[in-house]
Structures are given as C-alpha cells and as structure tokens.
Write an enzyme that holds these catalytic residues in place. Sequence first.
Site, PDB file in Angstrom:
ATOM      1  N   GLY A 103      36.087  35.292  39.053  1.00 41.56           N
ATOM      2  CA  GLY A 103      35.388  34.231  38.330  1.00 41.56           C
ATOM      3  C   GLY A 103      34.365  33.526  39.208  1.00 41.56           C
ATOM      4  O   GLY A 103      34.266  33.803  40.404  1.00 41.56           O
ATOM      5  N   VAL A 104      33.626  32.655  38.570  1.00 36.36           N
ATOM      6  CA  VAL A 104      32.513  31.974  39.238  1.00 36.36           C
ATOM      7  C   VAL A 104      32.732  30.465  39.156  1.00 36.36           C
ATOM      8  O   VAL A 104      32.931  29.917  38.063  1.00 36.36           O
ATOM      9  CB  VAL A 104      31.181  32.377  38.566  1.00 36.36           C
ATOM     10  CG1 VAL A 104      30.030  31.527  39.078  1.00 36.36           C
ATOM     11  CG2 VAL A 104      30.901  33.858  38.794  1.00 36.36           C
ATOM     12  N   LYS A 164      16.643  26.044  47.314  1.00 32.51           N
ATOM     13  CA  LYS A 164      17.003  26.075  48.738  1.00 32.51           C
ATOM     14  C   LYS A 164      17.110  27.494  49.284  1.00 32.51           C
ATOM     15  O   LYS A 164      17.092  27.712  50.482  1.00 32.51           O
ATOM     16  CB  LYS A 164      18.314  25.321  48.984  1.00 32.51           C
ATOM     17  CG  LYS A 164      19.530  25.956  48.364  1.00 32.51           C
ATOM     18  CD  LYS A 164      20.780  25.168  48.719  1.00 32.51           C
ATOM     19  CE  LYS A 164      22.005  25.802  48.071  1.00 32.51           C
ATOM     20  NZ  LYS A 164      23.220  25.074  48.267  1.00 32.51           N
ATOM     21  N   GLY A 189      17.348  32.864  41.811  1.00 33.84           N
ATOM     22  CA  GLY A 189      18.779  32.550  41.813  1.00 33.84           C
ATOM     23  C   GLY A 189      19.669  33.770  41.948  1.00 33.84           C
ATOM     24  O   GLY A 189      19.254  34.840  42.407  1.00 33.84           O
ATOM     25  N   GLY A 199      37.138  41.643  34.743  1.00 35.10           N
ATOM     26  CA  GLY A 199      36.095  41.108  33.873  1.00 35.10           C
ATOM     27  C   GLY A 199      34.825  41.930  34.063  1.00 35.10           C
ATOM     28  O   GLY A 199      34.858  43.014  34.663  1.00 35.10           O
ATOM     29  N   ALA A 211      18.274  19.957  47.662  1.00 39.46           N
ATOM     30  CA  ALA A 211      18.132  18.637  47.049  1.00 39.46           C
ATOM     31  C   ALA A 211      19.467  17.920  46.935  1.00 39.46           C
ATOM     32  O   ALA A 211      20.494  18.544  46.667  1.00 39.46           O
ATOM     33  CB  ALA A 211      17.533  18.801  45.651  1.00 39.46           C
ATOM     34  N   ALA A 227      36.786  39.540  42.276  1.00 37.68           N
ATOM     35  CA  ALA A 227      35.857  39.217  41.171  1.00 37.68           C
ATOM     36  C   ALA A 227      36.645  38.497  40.089  1.00 37.68           C
ATOM     37  O   ALA A 227      36.805  38.988  38.966  1.00 37.68           O
ATOM     38  CB  ALA A 227      35.235  40.506  40.635  1.00 37.68           C
ATOM     39  N   HIS A 233      16.018  56.478  11.716  1.00 34.71           N
ATOM     40  CA  HIS A 233      16.887  57.638  11.915  1.00 34.71           C
ATOM     41  C   HIS A 233      16.191  58.633  12.846  1.00 34.71           C
ATOM     42  O   HIS A 233      14.993  58.853  12.698  1.00 34.71           O
ATOM     43  CB  HIS A 233      17.176  58.324  10.586  1.00 34.71           C
ATOM     44  CG  HIS A 233      18.046  59.535  10.741  1.00 34.71           C
ATOM     45  ND1 HIS A 233      19.391  59.436  11.015  1.00 34.71           N
ATOM     46  CD2 HIS A 233      17.752  60.863  10.693  1.00 34.71           C
ATOM     47  CE1 HIS A 233      19.891  60.660  11.114  1.00 34.71           C
ATOM     48  NE2 HIS A 233      18.927  61.545  10.932  1.00 34.71           N
ATOM     49  N   GLU A 286      44.413  43.310  37.446  1.00 39.52           N
ATOM     50  CA  GLU A 286      44.064  42.226  36.515  1.00 39.52           C
ATOM     51  C   GLU A 286      45.338  41.480  36.136  1.00 39.52           C
ATOM     52  O   GLU A 286      46.340  42.083  35.764  1.00 39.52           O
ATOM     53  CB  GLU A 286      43.373  42.831  35.267  1.00 39.52           C
ATOM     54  CG  GLU A 286      43.238  41.920  34.076  1.00 39.52           C
ATOM     55  CD  GLU A 286      42.453  40.647  34.362  1.00 39.52           C
ATOM     56  OE1 GLU A 286      41.337  40.726  34.892  1.00 39.52           O
ATOM     57  OE2 GLU A 286      42.980  39.552  34.035  1.00 39.52           O
TER      58      GLU A 286
HETATM   59  C1  LIG Z   1      27.328  40.519  40.287  1.00 40.48           C
HETATM   60  C2  LIG Z   1      26.845  39.709  39.114  1.00 40.48           C
HETATM   61  C3  LIG Z   1      26.337  40.357  38.014  1.00 40.48           C
HETATM   62  C4  LIG Z   1      25.890  39.613  36.926  1.00 40.48           C
HETATM   63  N1  LIG Z   1      25.374  40.282  35.852  1.00 40.48           N
HETATM   64  C5  LIG Z   1      24.947  39.576  34.782  1.00 40.48           C
HETATM   65  C6  LIG Z   1      24.377  40.235  33.664  1.00 40.48           C
HETATM   66  O1  LIG Z   1      24.265  41.455  33.633  1.00 40.48           O
HETATM   67  N2  LIG Z   1      23.945  39.479  32.634  1.00 40.48           N
HETATM   68  C7  LIG Z   1      24.064  38.109  32.639  1.00 40.48           C
HETATM   69  O2  LIG Z   1      23.661  37.469  31.667  1.00 40.48           O
HETATM   70  N3  LIG Z   1      24.582  37.467  33.688  1.00 40.48           N
HETATM   71  C8  LIG Z   1      25.032  38.156  34.747  1.00 40.48           C
HETATM   72  N4  LIG Z   1      25.537  37.489  35.831  1.00 40.48           N
HETATM   73  C9  LIG Z   1      25.627  36.011  35.774  1.00 40.48           C
HETATM   74  C10 LIG Z   1      24.266  35.385  36.082  1.00 40.48           C
HETATM   75  O3  LIG Z   1      23.836  35.820  37.345  1.00 40.48           O
HETATM   76  C11 LIG Z   1      24.391  33.879  36.033  1.00 40.48           C
HETATM   77  O4  LIG Z   1      24.924  33.493  34.785  1.00 40.48           O
HETATM   78  C12 LIG Z   1      23.039  33.210  36.227  1.00 40.48           C
HETATM   79  O5  LIG Z   1      22.474  33.544  37.467  1.00 40.48           O
HETATM   80  C13 LIG Z   1      23.184  31.696  36.128  1.00 40.48           C
HETATM   81  O6  LIG Z   1      21.921  31.125  36.256  1.00 40.48           O
HETATM   82  P1  LIG Z   1      21.731  29.628  36.759  1.00 40.48           P
HETATM   83  O7  LIG Z   1      20.294  29.332  36.539  1.00 40.48           O
HETATM   84  O8  LIG Z   1      22.726  28.743  36.148  1.00 40.48           O
HETATM   85  O9  LIG Z   1      22.065  29.625  38.298  1.00 40.48           O
HETATM   86  P2  LIG Z   1      21.841  30.639  39.580  1.00 40.48           P
HETATM   87  O10 LIG Z   1      21.251  31.889  39.131  1.00 40.48           O
HETATM   88  O11 LIG Z   1      23.152  30.625  40.218  1.00 40.48           O
HETATM   89  O12 LIG Z   1      20.773  29.845  40.398  1.00 40.48           O
HETATM   90  C14 LIG Z   1      21.022  28.596  40.961  1.00 40.48           C
HETATM   91  C15 LIG Z   1      20.027  28.358  42.068  1.00 40.48           C
HETATM   92  O13 LIG Z   1      20.134  27.010  42.477  1.00 40.48           O
HETATM   93  C16 LIG Z   1      19.913  26.952  43.877  1.00 40.48           C
HETATM   94  N5  LIG Z   1      20.505  25.702  44.372  1.00 40.48           N
HETATM   95  C17 LIG Z   1      21.804  25.358  44.343  1.00 40.48           C
HETATM   96  N6  LIG Z   1      21.975  24.125  44.844  1.00 40.48           N
HETATM   97  C18 LIG Z   1      20.759  23.685  45.230  1.00 40.48           C
HETATM   98  C19 LIG Z   1      20.277  22.495  45.827  1.00 40.48           C
HETATM   99  N7  LIG Z   1      21.108  21.485  46.125  1.00 40.48           N
HETATM  100  N8  LIG Z   1      18.962  22.392  46.078  1.00 40.48           N
HETATM  101  C20 LIG Z   1      18.108  23.404  45.779  1.00 40.48           C
HETATM  102  N9  LIG Z   1      18.503  24.549  45.227  1.00 40.48           N
HETATM  103  C21 LIG Z   1      19.809  24.695  44.932  1.00 40.48           C
HETATM  104  C22 LIG Z   1      20.616  28.191  44.391  1.00 40.48           C
HETATM  105  O14 LIG Z   1      20.127  28.551  45.668  1.00 40.48           O
HETATM  106  C23 LIG Z   1      20.272  29.199  43.312  1.00 40.48           C
HETATM  107  O15 LIG Z   1      19.109  29.933  43.641  1.00 40.48           O
HETATM  108  C24 LIG Z   1      25.974  38.197  36.941  1.00 40.48           C
HETATM  109  C25 LIG Z   1      26.483  37.546  38.062  1.00 40.48           C
HETATM  110  C26 LIG Z   1      26.912  38.290  39.144  1.00 40.48           C
HETATM  111  C27 LIG Z   1      27.442  37.564  40.345  1.00 40.48           C
END
Ligand SMILES: Cc1cc2nc3c(=O)[nH]c(=O)nc-3n(C[C@H](O)[C@H](O)[C@H](O)COP(=O)(O)OP(=O)(O)OC[C@H]3O[C@@H](n4cnc5c(N)ncnc54)[C@H](O)[C@@H]3O)c2cc1C
Length: 474
Positions: A280-281, A38, A43, A190, A117, A278, A453, A211
């Site tokens: 949590g998610v 969407k 992502g 974190g 979706a 920041a 090395h 924290e």
């Molecule tokens: C600032 C920040 C830094 C980060 N740095 C790191 C890092 O260095 N290393 C690491 O491993 N992780 C990092 N992360 C975490 C990482 O971004 C996430 O773990 C990862 O993006 C998760 O992937 P995902 O595929 O589950 O979902 P997302 O990447 O969240 O993608 C989900 C997608 O689904 C779409 N969506 C949602 N609902 C619908 C719907 N109903 N219909 C259609 N589309 C939809 C959204 O638009 C989105 O594009 C970071 C996160 C943040 C916020």
Amino acid sequence: MGGGNNQYDLIVIGSGPGGYTAALHAAKLGAKTALIEKADVGGVCLNWGCIPTKAILHSAALYQQTKNARRYGISVDGVTANYPGVVKFSRQTVTRLVKGLTGLIEKSGIDLIRGAAVLAEPTVIDVKLNAPDVDGAVSRRLSAKHLILATGGAARGLPGVAFDGEKVISSREAIVQDQVPARLMIVGAGAIGLEFAEIYATFGAKVTVVEMLDRVLPLEDEEVSAVVRTALLKKKIKIHTGTMMKSLAETADGLSCQLAPVAGGDPLELSVDQVLVAIGVGPVSEGMGLESAGVATDHGFISVDEHLRTSAAGVYAIGDVTGAPQLAHAASAKGIYAVEHALGKTDNRFKGDWIPGAVFTHPQVASVGRTEAALTETGTAYKVGRFPFSASGKAVAEGEIAGFVKVLLCPETGKLLGAHIVGHNASELITSLTLAATHGLTGAQIMQSIHTHPTLSEAIPEAVGDALGLGIHV
Ligand SMILES: Cc1cc2nc3c(=O)[nH]c(=O)nc-3n(C[C@H](O)[C@H](O)[C@H](O)COP(=O)(O)OP(=O)(O)OC[C@H]3O[C@@H](n4cnc5c(N)ncnc54)[C@H](O)[C@@H]3O)c2cc1C
C-alpha cells in the site's frame, strides 16, 4: 490576476499528475500560478509508477509474444531478453515524457520552483530551494489566495521488515534495478504487486506472491480475481493467499521468510533472494507544518470535504495524499476540480463516483463502480450480464481468449451499477463503460451504440445484452 513576485492566485505543492494538471488548468484559466516540486517533475506516476512500469510491462508482453510467435506462423529463433535494455527503455520513456511535461509547464507561464515547501500559514509557504536562485537566495516565501496540496504518497513498509533498498525493496527500487532476482517474494497481491509479479516471472524469476486477504486483487470482483489467479499460476507464480509475512532473516542462502496463515495453522518458511513489499501507499505529509497551519489529517492523510477543501481556509488537497483511490487519473480529476472550485467556476461537489481502475497484468483487469459483493452487502438489487472473450471473434483471432466483460445493471432504471473486465486491453475497454456510467446511460442505450466489428469492445453490448436477456452470441 495577482501581483508581486512572490504573490500568486494559486500555489500548487507537488508536480505529480494531481499537481501538474491543477497548475496547467489554472494557468489556462488565467490564474497566476506557482508549482513547487522538490524532486522529479511528474511525480511518482511519471517517474516511479504508472509510466515506467507500463514500459517494462510492454517489453515483457513483447518478449512473451515473440516467444509464442510460432503459433501465429512466425518463426523467431533465439529470442532472448536483455533486462538492462528493458530498464533502459523504461527510463528513456520517462526522460522523454518528463522533458515534454517540463516544457509544457514552462511554456504555460507557470512559475516552476524547485524546492521543498512547508506551510508558514494556511496560504503562505516557505520553499527551501534545491539550489540557490540567481540572487543567491536559498529560500523563498510565497503567498497565494489559494493553495493546493498535492504531495502524493510513498510505499508503506511492513512492520518489523525495514526497506534496505537492496534485499527488501519497494516498487521504487524495483523499477530501476536492472537485474532480475532469481527468487523473489512479493508481499501484497494488489495492482502494484501483481504487475511486478508479471514482469519478473516473464523475465525468468521464480516469483512467490503472499497476500493477507483470501484472494489476489482482493478489491476486485471475485470472478475477475479467479481468472487472474489462473493466469499467474500458468506463469508458475506461486501464490499464498490468506497468509502473512511474519519475519525475515538473512541466511547463507539469501533471505529466509517466515509466513503464517492468517486463519492459524502451520507456518511456512521460504528462501528467496529479494523481497518486494507492495502492501500500500502512505501519505507524504509529515514535516510540512500542516498541523500548525490548521490542516487536519487522519493517519497522515489530509482530510477534505466534498469540495476537496481542507480544514484550513483557502487550502485544498488532492491525489494520493488524501487517500483512496490512489490513482493518477483520480488525482488529475481532483486537480481540475479544485482549481475550478478555488477560482469560483463551480460550486458542485466533486463527483468521484465513476473513477475506473486498471491492473496491467496479462490479462489486464479494469473496473468501474461497485462489485457484486458491495451491492449484496448493501442489499442493492442488480442484474448481471457476462460475455466471455472466448466467444469474441477478435479475441480468438488474436489468441487472447482469457477473461470476460461483466456488467451489473440496476433492475429498475437499467443503469450501470458496476462493470468488471478481465482480458486483453481491459484498461482501454473500460472507458466506454465509464462514459456510459458517468452520464447515466441505460443498458438499452449502450446496446443502441453501434460497436465496430471485429473488436474486443463488442463484448460490451453483448454483456449488457446478456443482463437484459438480449445477448446475440450468448
Ligand atoms: C509502481 C507504481 C505503479 C503505478 N501504476 C499506476 C497506474 O498504472 N495507473 C494509475 O492510475 N496509478 C498508478 N500508480 C499510482 C500513481 O502513481 C499515483 O496515484 C499518482 O502518482 C498520485 O499522484 P499525486 O499527484 O497525488 O502525487 P505524486 O505523483 O506522488 O506526486 C507528488 C509530488 O509531490 C512532491 N512533493 C512532496 N512533498 C513536497 C514538498 N513538501 N514540497 C515540494 N514538493 C513535494 C513529490 O516530490 C512528488 O513529485 C502507480 C504507483 C506506483 C508506485
């Protein structure tokens, strides 16, 4: 495989690292696949998380190194940072990678459908298209043999402190704002909180980190947290651990933040210009028809079994929407597994025992497996080995002596139970320990593998050697 325009073998909702990896893998395996997105292809990770932060952190490191260059015999006068340029580079990085990924998806024969979706039935979805299609339709009903939910996560807010996108922001706004706040409070120590602390302190903000738990990076090894804390303090970042943000009020001087020690005691008041939350998610799962389709959730996170199946037949869930570990590579690994399970290629459980994590502060942090605290809690015996980077030739030559490699070995089997690194390039160094742990190598086998090395990676066999009483330089 498959047939009909709206019928697929597999539909993936969400094109983050979980969803797009799943879709590409499914297409490689010959499945007729649709990927629904969407918002932004790639992502959170590609657009708002992993990648843009790492681009900004790269600029921060370069700025810092250039300022320190004299120590290495290089004179650079008049070094200044142009923060809008830093953000521009970060966004250009994102644009380039999103373009590449979109091309890859389209080339692979996946139907990339832009829209939101919702589930009509377990494996039947309605997509509200972002723009009318060639026939003028604004929505499509699609069905598949299997569905993968990969809808990701979004920043959680603090109770009583609403995001306003300007003064109270999440990482999403922080990634694109092109001004450095003069005084910034970051709530949450974190990975995300500390990466922004590193960024903003490097570019001149007065940063305070708050924290609730008793140390920064509270889920990491305690000794690792201590090294990171020292590094943050050196950058003049103020740290209040064991402290809660209670309330926030706008004043003539910006924002007045009321902080309270968790253990009780005198509250503290601080004035800042911006607050970055920041803590949590949370899951993106609301309003998707999950309940009526029989997909069970727990506090919004989609519940899955050891095969990543939800409670609805044919429906899998992966990535941030399923909870910890909320990491891009965990989401991708789950995406590959879910596809293989759905297409009947495996019946093993998903093996997520050795998922590494990294924090891209300076020094970096990376870990895999269990911490000493977790082993102690379960009464698991372990042997510990350490090697400080101050004893590594390469680290000294590069002026990167902070930190260490620490390994925890099982005294009986000699296999790794956990590994914790804090230091330069820790995020890369953890990979060989992850490989060793995943394949059950013993400490002795790790030592038999000859390391180049001079490299920082030599600290790994040294740390293992220390645990076995066989270290050369310790
Ligand atoms: C600032 C920040 C830094 C980060 N740095 C790191 C890092 O260095 N290393 C690491 O491993 N992780 C990092 N992360 C975490 C990482 O971004 C996430 O773990 C990862 O993006 C998760 O992937 P995902 O595929 O589950 O979902 P997302 O990447 O969240 O993608 C989900 C997608 O689904 C779409 N969506 C949602 N609902 C619908 C719907 N109903 N219909 C259609 N589309 C939809 C959204 O638009 C989105 O594009 C970071 C996160 C943040 C916020």
